[in-house]
Design a protein around this motif. Sequence first.
Motif, PDB file in Angstrom:
ATOM      1  N   UNK A  46       2.234  63.307  86.939  1.00 38.82           N
ATOM      2  CA  UNK A  46       2.690  64.711  87.003  1.00 38.82           C
ATOM      3  C   UNK A  46       2.910  65.253  85.583  1.00 38.82           C
ATOM      4  N   UNK A  47       2.863  66.576  85.491  1.00 47.59           N
ATOM      5  CA  UNK A  47       3.102  67.209  84.193  1.00 47.59           C
ATOM      6  C   UNK A  47       4.543  66.944  83.753  1.00 47.59           C
ATOM      7  N   UNK A  48       5.420  66.722  84.745  1.00 45.61           N
ATOM      8  CA  UNK A  48       6.840  66.483  84.459  1.00 45.61           C
ATOM      9  C   UNK A  48       7.019  65.229  83.593  1.00 45.61           C
ATOM     10  N   UNK A  49       6.245  64.182  83.934  1.00 42.16           N
ATOM     11  CA  UNK A  49       6.380  62.945  83.149  1.00 42.16           C
ATOM     12  C   UNK A  49       5.997  63.215  81.699  1.00 42.16           C
ATOM     13  N   UNK A  50       4.865  63.890  81.518  1.00 45.25           N
ATOM     14  CA  UNK A  50       4.408  64.172  80.147  1.00 45.25           C
ATOM     15  C   UNK A  50       5.473  64.963  79.383  1.00 45.25           C
ATOM     16  N   UNK A  51       6.045  65.971  80.073  1.00 42.74           N
ATOM     17  CA  UNK A  51       7.049  66.810  79.409  1.00 42.74           C
ATOM     18  C   UNK A  51       8.291  65.977  79.077  1.00 42.74           C
ATOM     19  N   UNK A  87      -2.086  57.822  83.197  1.00 36.50           N
ATOM     20  CA  UNK A  87      -1.870  58.392  84.532  1.00 36.50           C
ATOM     21  C   UNK A  87      -3.212  58.820  85.131  1.00 36.50           C
ATOM     22  N   UNK A  88      -4.180  59.254  84.307  1.00 41.32           N
ATOM     23  CA  UNK A  88      -5.532  59.491  84.787  1.00 41.32           C
ATOM     24  C   UNK A  88      -6.445  58.468  84.104  1.00 41.32           C
TER      25      UNK A  88
END
Length: 371
Positions: A46-51, A87-88
């Motif tokens: 998720x974008x949340x993890x990256x952030x 993650x990808x």
Amino acid sequence: MTVDVLKRFCISVEYGFLLESPDRHLPEKYLPWEDLAERVPELVGTAELDAEVQALPLLEVDELRTHRQLRLAHLQLCTLSAAFLWSDPEKPKLFLPRPIAVPFFEVSRRLGIPPVPSHGTICLANWRLIDDTEWKAENLDIIAFRFLRDRGNAWFFVNTAQIEKDLAPAICAVADVVAKAATSEKISEEEFVFCMKAITKGLREAGGTLLEMKKHLRPEVFYHGFRQFLNGYTEGAFSKQGGLIFQGLEHLGPMPIGGASAAQSSTIQTFDAFLKIVHDEKPSDFLLSQRGFMPAPHREFIEWVQENSPEDVRSAPGYAEVVEELHRFRSLHIRIVTSYIINMKKRSGTAMGTGGTLIMHFLKTVRDNCR
Ligand code: HEM
């Protein structure tokens, strides 16, 4: 005598190369790492993890004082780093953000291992008892490096930890004989017999444990679920870039570092060294390169065994049986690799490609050199 040797090389009588009672928590200052590592299974992809990774505070590693603390810090930072990068699996990120890059690099430097997931961290220092009953894989869980809630994720590591423990008495027996040989003492027939029996028994047990991998880890879960998190920074887009960029340490350039493999386990390499098994040049180069990922004292132990193994070990009683058992263990391992990688490659419609063929060729050559 042997106790001193084991101590010198950080080997435990009971646990072999496993870290005895790994720490589970770091000093309070490092709570943001632990907290995020624990939430990785829910956040990965998720974008949340990256952030959240990018927003972590940049923490000085000055309050990490003991060896166990450094091992746990490496484990937590491996978890965050692998989750962020992979993650990808088709499109890994090619840089590590500063808040994990800088402490990860520093903790690795202090431990003398590379800043990448390795067997020494994600298996040897990554176990805890579920309850106080018995030390066995079924009663173990991992501390971090969890990307899925599926038991298979933990099982891959705790089953491997069980193999390390199965082989602990054999490692101690080797240390006994080599410690004597190092002072030019003659090894008696009984001592050789005892040692060879310990290795044969350990390998037989370890082979049985290896087959238990299937009990809680489905090949699909391994192949599609978390295999990518074991990767290093040398393949695909990383090779074009020259490796991974550690933000905050750009002056060091991209770092091309290989990924995690149980080929980094010191147990099997110890037996090869003790039994004077000679591998062909290419496999031997790979196995040697894997030593660079081992905790430094374990790497030094293998070198010490290699230098001091008795000259006449090949004609020792029990030698033929040990070598046969090592060959058998490696054959069982090939079976496991076939179901977890080769068959999965075929089933997912991916052409076997040179990767799979090379793996098999490598494993069979290494196995056949045992005899
Ligand atoms: C699902 C389980 C496993 C898979 C898929 C697997 C896969 C592989 C692969 C692909 C290699 C080739 C080198 C590389 O690419 O890293 C390898 C090497 C190796 N693996 Fe495993 N492995 C598994 C479990 C284990 C376990 C539990 C051990 C026990 C310590 C182990 C010990 C080794 C060793 C010692 C080598 C180096 C080759 C040799 O000395 O025979 N592996 N493994």
